[in-house]
Design a protein around this motif. Sequence first.
Motif, PDB file in Angstrom:
ATOM      1  N   UNK A 194       0.621  -1.319   0.475  1.00  0.00           N
ATOM      2  CA  UNK A 194       0.239   0.155  -0.023  1.00  0.00           C
ATOM      3  C   UNK A 194       0.737   1.185  -0.076  1.00  0.00           C
ATOM      4  N   UNK A 195       1.955   1.349  -0.298  1.00  0.00           N
ATOM      5  CA  UNK A 195       2.873   1.925  -0.531  1.00  0.00           C
ATOM      6  C   UNK A 195       3.817   2.287  -1.653  1.00  0.00           C
ATOM      7  N   UNK A 196       3.732   3.535  -2.209  1.00  0.00           N
ATOM      8  CA  UNK A 196       4.787   3.825  -3.250  1.00  0.00           C
ATOM      9  C   UNK A 196       6.732   4.137  -2.683  1.00  0.00           C
ATOM     10  N   UNK A 197       7.242   3.528  -3.021  1.00  0.00           N
ATOM     11  CA  UNK A 197       8.706   3.157  -2.372  1.00  0.00           C
ATOM     12  C   UNK A 197       9.548   3.472  -3.678  1.00  0.00           C
ATOM     13  N   UNK A 198      10.975   3.697  -3.701  1.00  0.00           N
ATOM     14  CA  UNK A 198      12.498   3.878  -4.419  1.00  0.00           C
ATOM     15  C   UNK A 198      13.123   3.312  -3.264  1.00  0.00           C
ATOM     16  N   UNK A 199      13.100   1.611  -4.505  1.00  0.00           N
ATOM     17  CA  UNK A 199      14.227   0.396  -3.892  1.00  0.00           C
ATOM     18  C   UNK A 199      15.369   1.240  -4.592  1.00  0.00           C
ATOM     19  N   UNK A 200      16.930   0.863  -3.762  1.00  0.00           N
ATOM     20  CA  UNK A 200      17.989   0.964  -4.689  1.00  0.00           C
ATOM     21  C   UNK A 200      18.372   0.011  -4.273  1.00  0.00           C
ATOM     22  N   UNK A 201      19.175  -0.839  -5.629  1.00  0.00           N
ATOM     23  CA  UNK A 201      19.709  -1.986  -5.406  1.00  0.00           C
ATOM     24  C   UNK A 201      20.705  -2.818  -5.931  1.00  0.00           C
ATOM     25  N   UNK A 202      21.502  -2.560  -4.897  1.00  0.00           N
ATOM     26  CA  UNK A 202      23.087  -2.600  -4.702  1.00  0.00           C
ATOM     27  C   UNK A 202      23.589  -4.203  -5.436  1.00  0.00           C
ATOM     28  N   UNK A 203      24.319  -3.832  -6.642  1.00  0.00           N
ATOM     29  CA  UNK A 203      25.077  -4.784  -7.523  1.00  0.00           C
ATOM     30  C   UNK A 203      26.901  -4.701  -7.207  1.00  0.00           C
ATOM     31  N   UNK A 204      26.455  -6.346  -6.171  1.00  0.00           N
ATOM     32  CA  UNK A 204      28.028  -6.112  -5.186  1.00  0.00           C
ATOM     33  C   UNK A 204      28.896  -6.408  -6.187  1.00  0.00           C
ATOM     34  N   UNK A 205      28.767  -8.029  -5.875  1.00  0.00           N
ATOM     35  CA  UNK A 205      30.133  -9.063  -6.733  1.00  0.00           C
ATOM     36  C   UNK A 205      29.655  -9.724  -7.715  1.00  0.00           C
ATOM     37  N   UNK A 206      31.050 -10.593  -7.891  1.00  0.00           N
ATOM     38  CA  UNK A 206      30.126 -11.507  -8.745  1.00  0.00           C
ATOM     39  C   UNK A 206      30.733 -12.861  -8.205  1.00  0.00           C
ATOM     40  N   UNK A 207      30.820 -14.075  -7.768  1.00  0.00           N
ATOM     41  CA  UNK A 207      30.766 -15.089  -7.251  1.00  0.00           C
ATOM     42  C   UNK A 207      29.560 -16.260  -7.130  1.00  0.00           C
ATOM     43  N   UNK A 208      31.141 -17.598  -8.069  1.00  0.00           N
ATOM     44  CA  UNK A 208      30.461 -18.877  -8.100  1.00  0.00           C
ATOM     45  C   UNK A 208      29.891 -19.728  -6.648  1.00  0.00           C
ATOM     46  N   UNK A 209      29.303 -20.438  -6.297  1.00  0.00           N
ATOM     47  CA  UNK A 209      28.118 -20.893  -5.674  1.00  0.00           C
ATOM     48  C   UNK A 209      27.942 -22.428  -5.852  1.00  0.00           C
ATOM     49  N   UNK A 210      27.796 -22.971  -4.831  1.00  0.00           N
ATOM     50  CA  UNK A 210      27.775 -24.608  -5.270  1.00  0.00           C
ATOM     51  C   UNK A 210      26.266 -24.616  -4.484  1.00  0.00           C
ATOM     52  N   UNK A 211      24.753 -25.053  -5.789  1.00  0.00           N
ATOM     53  CA  UNK A 211      23.326 -25.215  -5.117  1.00  0.00           C
ATOM     54  C   UNK A 211      23.458 -26.862  -5.275  1.00  0.00           C
TER      55      UNK A 211
END
Length: 260
Positions: free
Chosen positions: A166-183
């Motif tokens: 029920x609210x308008x907002x701006x959402x900043x999204x930081x692009x932090x890093x590249x990272x290999x991960x295990x799934x």
Amino acid sequence: MPAEVKAQVSSPLPDVPPPLRTAVEFTSTKREQLNYRISLLGMPIGTAELQAKNDKGEINISLKVKSTPAISAIYPVDDLIETRHIAGNFIITKIRQQEGSFRSHRGFTIFLRDRSVFWMDLLRNRSSREAIPNSQVLDLMSAFYYLRNRPLQVGTTEALHVYDSDTYTQVPVEILRREPISLPAFRQADTIVLKPNLKTDGIFKRTGDVTIWLTDDAYHVPVRLETSIPLGKITAELVSSQVDKLEPATPAPPATPQKQ
């Protein structure tokens, strides 16, 4: 055919405004279904299904989150978000949440051309019409898909315009890093790590910071999400996916030369 009927049939249709948002801004596939395992401190507690469809240029997005049967006996979770884009000028979102004793059933329509939102709380029988600052405003799920289609660069911040809770907002999204991960199932993935600064109390109502891992390729598939609750860290990891690609456009047949 009577003259008055013939005139009505041959009269031009009223102008239909062009779409302010197009399907290619949100997805490059016909259908995508992503299935996740949700764990708390390493113990499975639920599942999530994220799905997006491109139906002849109309976008439909849904997110389903459910607790496992064992957890449901203690703390049931059954959340559903559904979003539909209409003609590129309207976005209709429905949100139903059940988390323990908490219940919520809300919905809203974003009128992009009018720069307004009509919002309803179906459990409390409340509604309101509100202005929004621009035609870039999206619901949270559409904003996430829009972000995935952006050319993400490490060290930059993407700004999203979001209507949520029920609210308008701006959402900043930081692009932090590249990272290999295990799934799960011994899979490996090269990822880009994002951190959205969520300020509303929507689907992530009682969570802390959120970190998201996307595949480091053109599709930016979300493969892991981490957040926290008072009991500890919650992790959602991709366990299966199904993608139907868009069919290539059929080229128009060559024009037949006209005899002189």
